[in-house]
Design an enzyme around this catalytic site. Structure first.
Site, PDB file in Angstrom:
ATOM      1  N   GLY A 232     -25.827 -18.053  10.397  1.00  0.00           N
ATOM      2  CA  GLY A 232     -25.540 -17.913  11.817  1.00  0.00           C
ATOM      3  C   GLY A 232     -25.418 -16.502  12.328  1.00  0.00           C
ATOM      4  N   GLY A 233     -25.840 -15.515  11.543  1.00  0.00           N
ATOM      5  CA  GLY A 233     -25.686 -14.123  11.958  1.00  0.00           C
ATOM      6  C   GLY A 233     -26.395 -13.785  13.262  1.00  0.00           C
ATOM      7  CE  LYS A 234     -32.512 -13.082  12.175  1.00  0.00           C
ATOM      8  NZ  LYS A 234     -31.815 -13.156  10.862  1.00  0.00           N
ATOM      9  CG  ASP A 250     -30.390 -24.023   7.839  1.00  0.00           C
ATOM     10  OD1 ASP A 250     -30.753 -22.865   8.130  1.00  0.00           O
ATOM     11  OD2 ASP A 250     -30.749 -24.606   6.796  1.00  0.00           O
ATOM     12  CG  ASP A 274     -26.647 -34.327  12.548  1.00  0.00           C
ATOM     13  OD1 ASP A 274     -27.218 -34.502  13.642  1.00  0.00           O
ATOM     14  OD2 ASP A 274     -25.782 -35.105  12.099  1.00  0.00           O
ATOM     15  CG  ASP A 276     -30.123 -38.215  13.238  1.00  0.00           C
ATOM     16  OD1 ASP A 276     -31.371 -38.162  13.208  1.00  0.00           O
ATOM     17  OD2 ASP A 276     -29.430 -38.794  12.389  1.00  0.00           O
ATOM     18  CG  ASP A 290     -34.674 -15.683  11.032  1.00  0.00           C
ATOM     19  OD1 ASP A 290     -35.782 -15.254  10.654  1.00  0.00           O
ATOM     20  OD2 ASP A 290     -33.598 -15.247  10.606  1.00  0.00           O
ATOM     21  CB  CYS A 343     -36.842 -10.938   7.195  1.00  0.00           C
ATOM     22  SG  CYS A 343     -36.670 -12.247   5.970  1.00  0.00           S
TER      23      CYS A 343
END
Length: 390
Positions: A232-234, A250, A274, A276, A290, A343
């Protein structure tokens, strides 16, 4: 441990890695069996191992082989240290070099070997960047990556963050690449325990990643989904500068397990979804992908990856990336943005993927595309903003 004993420990770890043991596991196993090793010893052995992995081909040429002894001999030769002064066999030092070992070794060949890349990847580097830029990027990837922090603008300004870090013995310098980025000059191992980190004033995040998130145009009040959120950094970087509604997802939900605590520490609210729940929460004004990639822009941090990547694995990643874009675009509101990021510095994962997506979807247009090369300050990064017809 003596410096020579640290070299011997690194040799043993590298030999385990050569037997297909992941580097982190090999280092952890060694550390558990070496109770006598202090934190400084463990850090030094780790540095030896990772530098040998970054420079595997050139060290193998210099040292005359790919086993741990040859790689560390190559490292010493490149550093201008006579291997005989380290390979003494005394006090847990590596055994004395035999005549056969002393006869081995040569200067690395110009091209892939000198660049510390597999031949097939060097060809792609050259075709993408030209010989000089390809070699420049490859040489940066041979170096240790900087420890970079992001100042949480929602809690403090850069000057305040620097002052708080200094109180805990963490010295930093500013970076021109992004105004929230700081490189740790001293005290990197104190960051996680520092008040600045514990209270959310700073987060660990690469400068190029910060710059990419700063380049996104997000309207106040927008609904934003980080589709491949990971830790969750971005999301946190974006939320620090824009008052919006934040969602994270994710495919491996457990990757986001620390995000609620990190968001709370940063004074931000993020809803984790999630698969769903995404359909129910959609549409979103911006969906950030990302995507999983080769990580070629970050190989100095994870040097094993460049040796394990194959043309076949690269094609698998490209297929995954396109699938992610196909799935994510369905959740974007009319007039909204789909942001594709990696990246990676490989054209196959960046420009060509965007072109492929646009060829399939006439309702989308490319409104922004940016890339950041690997430098001493930041990793390689790619960003493309696609806008959906209203």
């Amino acid at each position: 441990m003596t410096p020579a004993a640290r070299v011997q420990a690194a040799i043993e770890v590298l030999d385990h890695i050569n037997e297909c043991t992941p580097a982190e596991k090999a280092l952890t196993t060694w550390a558990r069996g070496a109770r006598y090793a202090g934190s400084g010893d463990r850090a030094a052995v780790r540095d030896h191992v990772f530098q040998a992995l970054r420079c595997r081909r050139s060290y193998a040429a210099l040292g005359g082989g790919t086993d741990g002894r040859a790689l560390l001999r190559g490292a010493l030769i490149e550093a201008g240290v006579a291997p005989e002064t380290v390979f003494t066999g005394e006090r847990h030092a590596p055994a004395v070099l035999d005549d056969a070992e002393l006869m081995q070794g040569r200067v690395p060949e110009v091209g892939a070997e000198q660049a510390d890349l597999p031949d097939w990847l060097w060809d792609r580097f050259e075709s993408a960047f030209g010989s000089s830029e390809a070699m420049r990027s490859a040489q940066v990837l041979r170096q240790r990556a900087p420890v970079t922090l992001r100042v949480n603008a929602g809690l403090s300004n850069v000057s305040q963050a620097i002052e708080i870090l200094n109180e805990d013995g963490v010295a930093v310098t500013r970076i021109s690449q992004c105004d929230t980025a700081l490189i740790v000059a001293e005290g990197a191992r104190r960051v996680a325990g520092s008040r600045a980190y514990r209270e959310g004033h700073v987060e660990l995040q690469d400068a190029s990643s910060q710059a990419a998130m700063a380049a996104l145009d997000i309207a106040p009040g927008a609904r934003v989904l980080d589709y491949c959120a990971g830790g969750g950094g971005k999301t946190l970087a974006l939320a620090a500068r824009v008052d919006a509604t934040w969602f994270a997802h994710d495919a491996n939900f457990t990757r986001m397990k620390d995000l609620p605590d990190r968001a709370h520490r940063a004074g931000i609210q993020v809803t984790c979804l999630d698969s769903d729940a995404i359909t129910t929460a959609a549409p979103f004004d911006l969906v950030l992908c990302d995507a999983p990639c080769s990580g070629s822009g970050t190989w100095r941090r994870a040097p094993e990856a460049k040796w394990r990547l194959t043309p076949e694995r690269l094609e698998e990643l490209r297929a995954t990336q396109l699938t992610i874009l196909e799935n994510a675009e369905q959740h974007v509101a009319p007039g909204g943005q789909l942001v594709y990021a990696t990246c990676s510095i490989l054209l196959a994962e960046n420009d060509r993927q965007v072109a492929e997506f646009l060829s399939r979807h006439s309702a989308w247009t490319l409104t922004k595309q940016m890339s950041w090369p690997v430098t001493e300050e930041g990793d390689g990064f790619f960003l493309a903003c696609l806008t959906k017809a209203g």
